[in-house]
Write an enzyme that holds these catalytic residues in place. Structure first.
Site, PDB file in Angstrom:
ATOM      1  N   TYR A 227      15.093   3.485   4.554  1.00  0.00           N
ATOM      2  CA  TYR A 227      13.729   3.385   5.093  1.00  0.00           C
ATOM      3  C   TYR A 227      13.567   2.122   5.939  1.00  0.00           C
ATOM      4  O   TYR A 227      13.073   2.174   7.072  1.00  0.00           O
ATOM      5  CB  TYR A 227      12.743   3.377   3.914  1.00  0.00           C
ATOM      6  CG  TYR A 227      11.307   3.103   4.281  1.00  0.00           C
ATOM      7  CD1 TYR A 227      10.511   4.101   4.835  1.00  0.00           C
ATOM      8  CD2 TYR A 227      10.736   1.842   4.073  1.00  0.00           C
ATOM      9  CE1 TYR A 227       9.184   3.844   5.170  1.00  0.00           C
ATOM     10  CE2 TYR A 227       9.414   1.587   4.404  1.00  0.00           C
ATOM     11  CZ  TYR A 227       8.644   2.582   4.950  1.00  0.00           C
ATOM     12  OH  TYR A 227       7.332   2.332   5.285  1.00  0.00           O
TER      13      TYR A 227
ATOM     14  N   ASP B 227      -0.322   8.256  -2.468  1.00  0.00           N
ATOM     15  CA  ASP B 227       0.368   8.832  -3.632  1.00  0.00           C
ATOM     16  C   ASP B 227       1.873   8.625  -3.542  1.00  0.00           C
ATOM     17  O   ASP B 227       2.516   8.243  -4.516  1.00  0.00           O
ATOM     18  CB  ASP B 227       0.078  10.340  -3.730  1.00  0.00           C
ATOM     19  CG  ASP B 227      -1.389  10.607  -4.065  1.00  0.00           C
ATOM     20  OD1 ASP B 227      -2.056   9.667  -4.554  1.00  0.00           O
ATOM     21  OD2 ASP B 227      -1.858  11.734  -3.833  1.00  0.00           O
ATOM     22  N   SER B 228       2.421   8.861  -2.341  1.00  0.00           N
ATOM     23  CA  SER B 228       3.885   8.794  -2.235  1.00  0.00           C
ATOM     24  C   SER B 228       4.389   7.378  -2.490  1.00  0.00           C
ATOM     25  O   SER B 228       5.409   7.184  -3.151  1.00  0.00           O
ATOM     26  CB  SER B 228       4.353   9.310  -0.871  1.00  0.00           C
ATOM     27  OG  SER B 228       3.948   8.418   0.149  1.00  0.00           O
TER      28      SER B 228
END
Ligand SMILES: NC(=O)c1ccc[n+]([C@@H]2O[C@H](COP(=O)([O-])OP(=O)(O)OC[C@H]3O[C@@H](n4cnc5c(N)ncnc54)[C@H](OP(=O)(O)O)[C@@H]3O)[C@@H](O)[C@H]2O)c1
Ligand SMILES: *[C@@H]1O[C@H](CO)[C@@H](O)[C@H](O)[C@H]1NC(C)=O
Length: 287
Positions: free
Chosen positions: A182, A220-221
């Site tokens: 990421y 949420d993620s």
């Protein structure tokens, strides 16, 4: 009040006013009827940006993979006041779909004023253990699709004096453990769009580029990944979304949200060993 306190208070006021004056003011009215494409808008920060643009009366195209969810977000956008709210399902790992999405928006809205690139593919929070295919895939979703869409929209943005908004992360300025794939996609974005920012400025382009550095946001993620692992404070997605929109509208080149992400990214260069110590000792994660 002592003299020192007075001087301190006065300098704080001057600094505050200087920041207020140099920061261009945001005119929400300028977004009425604006033609906006927001990616990754089925949930999280992208969804919140769609709702803000809707409240400001924009014409919106949203995209992500899940068509059913997009449909619900688009309906809510209309109820909040969007002049138009259209959706198109697309997978940004595909070679052709990023172009297809921009073409759809250009055709349905007759051009674009804002291209807000925000989507990310899911990536595990775990030590790097050699999954090269995952990094290649994530680069397609989080990076290559961004440059493809930016290029596809560029001519229209030139005509409309439009804005390109890139949602990046503190992890695009400061590498951090357990998120190597990421982090690398966000560094790639900062590098590419940082270079493009200069090129556009040097040729006096009509297009502005805004790169947004976000800290931890309570989507949420993100919360699913860091729950129990770190106690870094999470900031509200709706506020992050509004700050990104303001940054794009006022054509500022950079946003740091929350503000201390700026301090953190500077501190890693000024005090590298202290920063490394803190980073390596701030996770309750035993691989
Ligand atoms: N939340 C944070 O703490 C945080 C911190 C710093 C920076 N940011 C940045 O803020 C942005 C939004 O983050 P978020 O937390 O709101 O993310 P999120 O809630 O996980 O949402 C990601 C969005 O991308 C879409 N998406 C996922 N894979 C896709 C694919 N292959 N093709 C097309 N769309 C895809 C998802 O919808 P579908 O599943 O329907 O496709 C969803 O709409 C990202 O750029 C992220 O890096 C977030
Ligand atoms: C920039 O905007 C001006 C005024 O709207 C327009 O005349 C010009 O063609 C634009 N530049 C490009 C490269 O499209």
């Amino acid at each position: 009040m002592g003299t020192f306190t007075k001087i301190l208070a006065a300098s704080i006021c001057v600094a505050f006013l200087a920041v207020r004056w140099t920061r261009p003011s945001f005119d929400p009215e300028s977004l009425r009827g604006a033609r906006v494409l927001v990616t990754g808008a089925s949930t999280g920060i992208g969804e919140q940006m769609a709702y803000h643009y809707a409240r400001f009366g924009a014409q919106i195209v949203i995209t992500a993979r899940r068509e059913k969810v997009l449909q619900q977000v688009a309906e809510k956008c209309l109820s909040l006041g969007a002049q138009k709210a259209l959706y198109i399902a697309a997978d940004m790992a595909s070679e052709s779909e990023p172009d297809k999405v921009v073409d759809f928006a250009l055709e349905k809205l007759g051009g674009l004023d804002y291209l807000v690139l925000n989507h990310i593919g899911p990536s595990p929070f775990s030590p790097w253990e050699g999954d090269v295919e995952h990094v290649k895939w994530l680069m397609k979703v989080n990076f290559f699709s961004y440059i493809q869409m930016a290029w596809k929209a560029m001519a229209s943005l030139e005509q409309s004096k439009g804005s390109l908004v890139i949602v990046s992360s503190l992890l695009g300025k400061m590498p951090s453990p357990f998120v190597a794939p990421y982090t690398s996609t966000k560094f790639a974005l900062n590098g590419f769009f940082g270079a493009l920012y200069h090129e556009l400025a040097m040729k006096k382009s009509n297009v502005s580029v805004s790169i947004c550095t976000l800290g931890l946001i309570d989507t949420d993620s993100a919360m699913d990944k860091v729950r129990g692992v770190t106690n870094v404070p999470a900031y509200p997605a709706t506020d992050a979304a509004l700050n990104i929109i303001i940054t794009g509208t006022t054509r500022e080149p950079e946003l740091f949200y929350p503000w201390f992400t700026h301090t953190v990214s500077l501190s890693k260069d000024w005090f590298p060993s202290v920063t490394s110590y803190i980073l390596q000792n701030s996770y309750n994660y035993i691989p």
